[in-house]
Design a protein around this motif. Structure first.
Motif, PDB file in Angstrom:
ATOM      1  N   UNK A 180       0.836  -1.165   0.000  1.00  0.00           N
ATOM      2  CA  UNK A 180       0.000   0.000   0.000  1.00  0.00           C
ATOM      3  C   UNK A 180       0.890   1.240   0.000  1.00  0.00           C
ATOM      4  N   UNK A 181       0.589   2.167  -0.852  1.00  0.00           N
ATOM      5  CA  UNK A 181       1.321   3.433  -0.919  1.00  0.00           C
ATOM      6  C   UNK A 181       0.408   4.523  -0.390  1.00  0.00           C
ATOM      7  N   UNK A 182       0.914   5.300   0.548  1.00  0.00           N
ATOM      8  CA  UNK A 182       0.139   6.379   1.134  1.00  0.00           C
ATOM      9  C   UNK A 182       0.495   7.701   0.482  1.00  0.00           C
ATOM     10  N   UNK A 183      -0.494   8.567   0.387  1.00  0.00           N
ATOM     11  CA  UNK A 183      -0.251   9.911  -0.090  1.00  0.00           C
ATOM     12  C   UNK A 183       0.372  10.753   1.010  1.00  0.00           C
ATOM     13  N   UNK A 184       0.778  11.948   0.664  1.00  0.00           N
ATOM     14  CA  UNK A 184       1.427  12.846   1.628  1.00  0.00           C
ATOM     15  C   UNK A 184       0.490  13.146   2.794  1.00  0.00           C
ATOM     16  N   UNK A 185      -0.762  13.468   2.514  1.00  0.00           N
ATOM     17  CA  UNK A 185      -1.712  13.813   3.576  1.00  0.00           C
ATOM     18  C   UNK A 185      -1.928  12.627   4.514  1.00  0.00           C
ATOM     19  N   UNK A 186      -2.037  11.431   3.952  1.00  0.00           N
ATOM     20  CA  UNK A 186      -2.216  10.241   4.785  1.00  0.00           C
ATOM     21  C   UNK A 186      -0.988   9.980   5.642  1.00  0.00           C
ATOM     22  N   UNK A 187       0.170  10.125   5.060  1.00  0.00           N
ATOM     23  CA  UNK A 187       1.406   9.921   5.812  1.00  0.00           C
ATOM     24  C   UNK A 187       1.530  10.916   6.951  1.00  0.00           C
ATOM     25  N   UNK A 188       1.193  12.155   6.693  1.00  0.00           N
ATOM     26  CA  UNK A 188       1.265  13.186   7.726  1.00  0.00           C
ATOM     27  C   UNK A 188       0.245  12.941   8.827  1.00  0.00           C
ATOM     28  N   UNK A 189      -0.900  12.390   8.477  1.00  0.00           N
ATOM     29  CA  UNK A 189      -1.924  12.091   9.476  1.00  0.00           C
ATOM     30  C   UNK A 189      -1.494  10.950  10.387  1.00  0.00           C
ATOM     31  N   UNK A 190      -0.622  10.086   9.920  1.00  0.00           N
ATOM     32  CA  UNK A 190      -0.166   8.960  10.730  1.00  0.00           C
ATOM     33  C   UNK A 190       0.836   9.358  11.807  1.00  0.00           C
ATOM     34  N   UNK A 191       1.514  10.471  11.628  1.00  0.00           N
ATOM     35  CA  UNK A 191       2.547  10.880  12.592  1.00  0.00           C
ATOM     36  C   UNK A 191       1.956  11.113  13.989  1.00  0.00           C
ATOM     37  N   UNK A 192       0.884  11.886  14.148  1.00  0.00           N
ATOM     38  CA  UNK A 192       0.311  12.041  15.492  1.00  0.00           C
ATOM     39  C   UNK A 192      -0.197  10.717  16.069  1.00  0.00           C
ATOM     40  N   UNK A 193      -0.740   9.867  15.218  1.00  0.00           N
ATOM     41  CA  UNK A 193      -1.208   8.564  15.669  1.00  0.00           C
ATOM     42  C   UNK A 193      -0.035   7.736  16.192  1.00  0.00           C
ATOM     43  N   UNK A 194       1.068   7.743  15.472  1.00  0.00           N
ATOM     44  CA  UNK A 194       2.262   7.011  15.912  1.00  0.00           C
ATOM     45  C   UNK A 194       2.746   7.520  17.264  1.00  0.00           C
ATOM     46  N   UNK A 195       2.702   8.818  17.455  1.00  0.00           N
ATOM     47  CA  UNK A 195       3.158   9.397  18.737  1.00  0.00           C
ATOM     48  C   UNK A 195       2.257   8.950  19.892  1.00  0.00           C
ATOM     49  N   UNK A 196       0.959   8.935  19.654  1.00  0.00           N
ATOM     50  CA  UNK A 196       0.026   8.500  20.695  1.00  0.00           C
ATOM     51  C   UNK A 196       0.224   7.023  21.026  1.00  0.00           C
ATOM     52  N   UNK A 197       0.405   6.217  20.010  1.00  0.00           N
ATOM     53  CA  UNK A 197       0.639   4.790  20.241  1.00  0.00           C
ATOM     54  C   UNK A 197       1.918   4.591  21.051  1.00  0.00           C
ATOM     55  N   UNK A 198       2.971   5.271  20.670  1.00  0.00           N
ATOM     56  CA  UNK A 198       4.250   5.131  21.382  1.00  0.00           C
ATOM     57  C   UNK A 198       4.134   5.589  22.825  1.00  0.00           C
TER      58      UNK A 198
END
Length: 56
Positions: free
Chosen positions: A1-19
């Motif tokens: 799966x290839x993510x667009x820029x907006x999708x990739x940027x939206x994942x950053x806050x999610x990754x921080x919360x998970x961590x």
């Protein structure tokens, strides 16, 4: 799966919360929900690192 820029940027806050918040049980639940339980249970560092307070 290839993510667009907006999708990739939206994942950053999610990754921080998970961590910051995920514990052993959260990882197991996520694995069960996504069919990746075996992968999570046998990851060489993931669950073990939680006992040391480390975040991946």
């Amino acid at each position: 799966m290839i993510l667009g820029v907006a999708q990739s940027q939206a994942l950053i806050p999610l990754k921080r919360e998970i961590a910051a918040r995920f514990n052993h049980n959260h990882w197991l639940e996520l694995g069960a929900m996504t069919g990746a339980l075996d992968l999570i249970q046998h990851h060489p560092r993931l669950l073990r690192s939680l006992s040391f307070g480390e975040r991946l």
